[in-house]
Design a protein around this motif. Structure first.
Motif, mmCIF file in Angstrom:
data_model
loop_
_atom_site.group_PDB
_atom_site.id
_atom_site.type_symbol
_atom_site.label_atom_id
_atom_site.label_comp_id
_atom_site.label_asym_id
_atom_site.label_seq_id
_atom_site.Cartn_x
_atom_site.Cartn_y
_atom_site.Cartn_z
ATOM 1 N N ASN A 208 -12.968 41.193 85.301
ATOM 2 C CA ASN A 208 -12.766 41.417 83.868
ATOM 3 C C ASN A 208 -11.325 41.046 83.543
ATOM 4 O O ASN A 208 -10.395 41.559 84.163
ATOM 5 N N VAL A 209 -11.157 40.144 82.577
ATOM 6 C CA VAL A 209 -9.820 39.665 82.210
ATOM 7 C C VAL A 209 -9.418 40.235 80.854
ATOM 8 O O VAL A 209 -10.236 40.339 79.936
ATOM 9 N N ILE A 210 -8.151 40.630 80.773
ATOM 10 C CA ILE A 210 -7.572 41.054 79.496
ATOM 11 C C ILE A 210 -6.506 40.030 79.131
ATOM 12 O O ILE A 210 -5.450 39.957 79.768
ATOM 13 N N LEU A 211 -6.811 39.208 78.135
ATOM 14 C CA LEU A 211 -5.848 38.210 77.674
ATOM 15 C C LEU A 211 -4.753 38.907 76.871
ATOM 16 O O LEU A 211 -5.046 39.768 76.032
ATOM 17 N N VAL A 212 -3.501 38.526 77.109
ATOM 18 C CA VAL A 212 -2.375 39.178 76.427
ATOM 19 C C VAL A 212 -1.594 38.150 75.616
ATOM 20 O O VAL A 212 -1.269 37.064 76.102
ATOM 21 N N ASP A 213 -1.304 38.497 74.353
ATOM 22 C CA ASP A 213 -0.445 37.667 73.506
ATOM 23 C C ASP A 213 0.345 38.583 72.588
ATOM 24 O O ASP A 213 0.072 39.789 72.530
ATOM 25 N N ASP A 214 1.330 38.014 71.867
ATOM 26 C CA ASP A 214 2.125 38.869 70.978
ATOM 27 C C ASP A 214 1.379 39.210 69.690
ATOM 28 O O ASP A 214 1.373 40.359 69.266
ATOM 29 N N VAL A 239 -9.103 41.179 74.703
ATOM 30 C CA VAL A 239 -7.830 40.679 74.168
ATOM 31 C C VAL A 239 -6.933 41.859 73.813
ATOM 32 O O VAL A 239 -7.386 42.805 73.152
ATOM 33 N N LEU A 240 -5.693 41.816 74.281
ATOM 34 C CA LEU A 240 -4.731 42.866 73.942
ATOM 35 C C LEU A 240 -3.456 42.209 73.412
ATOM 36 O O LEU A 240 -2.823 41.427 74.114
ATOM 37 N N THR A 241 -3.120 42.519 72.152
ATOM 38 C CA THR A 241 -1.900 41.962 71.550
ATOM 39 C C THR A 241 -1.027 43.106 71.047
ATOM 40 O O THR A 241 -1.502 44.230 70.874
ATOM 41 N N PHE A 242 0.257 42.797 70.821
ATOM 42 C CA PHE A 242 1.095 43.833 70.225
ATOM 43 C C PHE A 242 0.689 44.051 68.771
ATOM 44 O O PHE A 242 0.548 45.175 68.324
ATOM 45 N N ALA A 243 0.499 42.948 68.042
ATOM 46 C CA ALA A 243 0.180 43.085 66.612
ATOM 47 C C ALA A 243 -1.059 42.285 66.249
ATOM 48 O O ALA A 243 -1.435 41.343 66.937
ATOM 49 N N ILE A 244 -1.679 42.692 65.159
ATOM 50 C CA ILE A 244 -2.832 41.977 64.627
ATOM 51 C C ILE A 244 -2.558 41.720 63.143
ATOM 52 O O ILE A 244 -2.115 42.616 62.427
#
Ligand SMILES: [Zn+2]
Length: 252
Positions: A208-214, A239-244
């Protein structure tokens, strides 16, 4: 003696002097006593995302619709990745923080940003999952000297104990900056821009992959990454980002 003091010693003295200066807030530049640097006023103004949120998109609901509830947007236009989570809306203090990290003024803010991401991403951060930052093309990495997504993935990894693999995915085509492009133009811009590396193929298969971006905006970059990960046999892509970016008010 003084004129012969080496530059090495001078550099050491300078950094020792810098460490004596009080920390400054990366958002408003005010002097602050907090180690992580964000002053209380900016912290209070941060547009944090709190539950309840859409089980698929992680966007906040104004009232609780029950466990697993989906937003109208998630039903009408489901993303290719499984679930997305973010710490804050991309506005005000959170936007300033993202820009502060991205343009290199304050790389130290990645630590606190990663802690906030780990908090809102706890449903995704299961043992055995792998954090994979969205890669920069090597030319842009050379220009900027660091990848803000990799700094955030590293901070989330330290906060959660979930492993990170920064070399599993690579950007093989230089793409225009996504800012100012329409959703359709963004999709075309990032098509065939990514590939899972040979080493990544073996490491990610069945995981299971969690893609990370800002920031998550239209999601076209993250969708392009998701497609190549799925083709490489990854079990689930979140998907895990700091902001949406607020899908209603932000059209970035
Ligand atoms: Zn501040």
């Amino acid at each position: 003696m003084c004129q012969h003091v080496s530059s090495f010693v001078r550099a050491g003295a300078q950094s020792a002097f810098d460490s004596l200066l009080p920390p400054r807030c990366p958002v408003c530049d005010a002097v602050t006593a907090r180690d992580e640097g964000i002053c209380p006023a900016c912290w209070t103004a941060m547009p944090f995302i709190e539950q309840p949120w859409c089980a698929r998109l992680g966007t906040p609901f104004s009232h609780d619709l029950g466990e697993g509830a989906l937003s109208a947007r998630a039903i009408a236009d489901p993303p290719v990745y499984d679930r997305a989570r973010a710490a804050a809306l991309y506005q005000g203090t959170a936007r300033d923080l993202v820009l502060s990290l991205k343009f290199g003024a304050r790389r130290d803010v990645a630590g606190v940003m990663g802690q906030l991401m780990a908090r809102n991403g706890r449903e995704l951060l299961e043992p055995g999952s792998v954090l994979v930052p969205v890669p920069l093309h090597r030319f842009r990495l050379w220009q900027r000297r660091f990848n803000q997504a990799a700094l955030l993935a590293d901070a989330v990894s330290r906060a959660s104990g979930v492993a990170m693999d920064p070399l599993a995915l690579e950007r093989i085509r230089r793409t225009r900056q996504q800012v100012g492009l329409s959703a359709k133009e963004r999709q075309i811009n990032v098509r065939r821009a990514f590939r899972v590396t040979d080493a990544g193929q073996g490491r990610l298969h069945g995981r299971n992959v969690i893609l990370v971006d800002d920031v998550l905006t239209t999601g076209s970059t993250l969708a392009a990454c998701t497609r190549v990960l799925r083709a490489a046999g990854v079990a689930r892509v979140d998907v895990l980002t700091f902001a949406i970016a607020d899908p209603v008010t932000n059209d970035l």
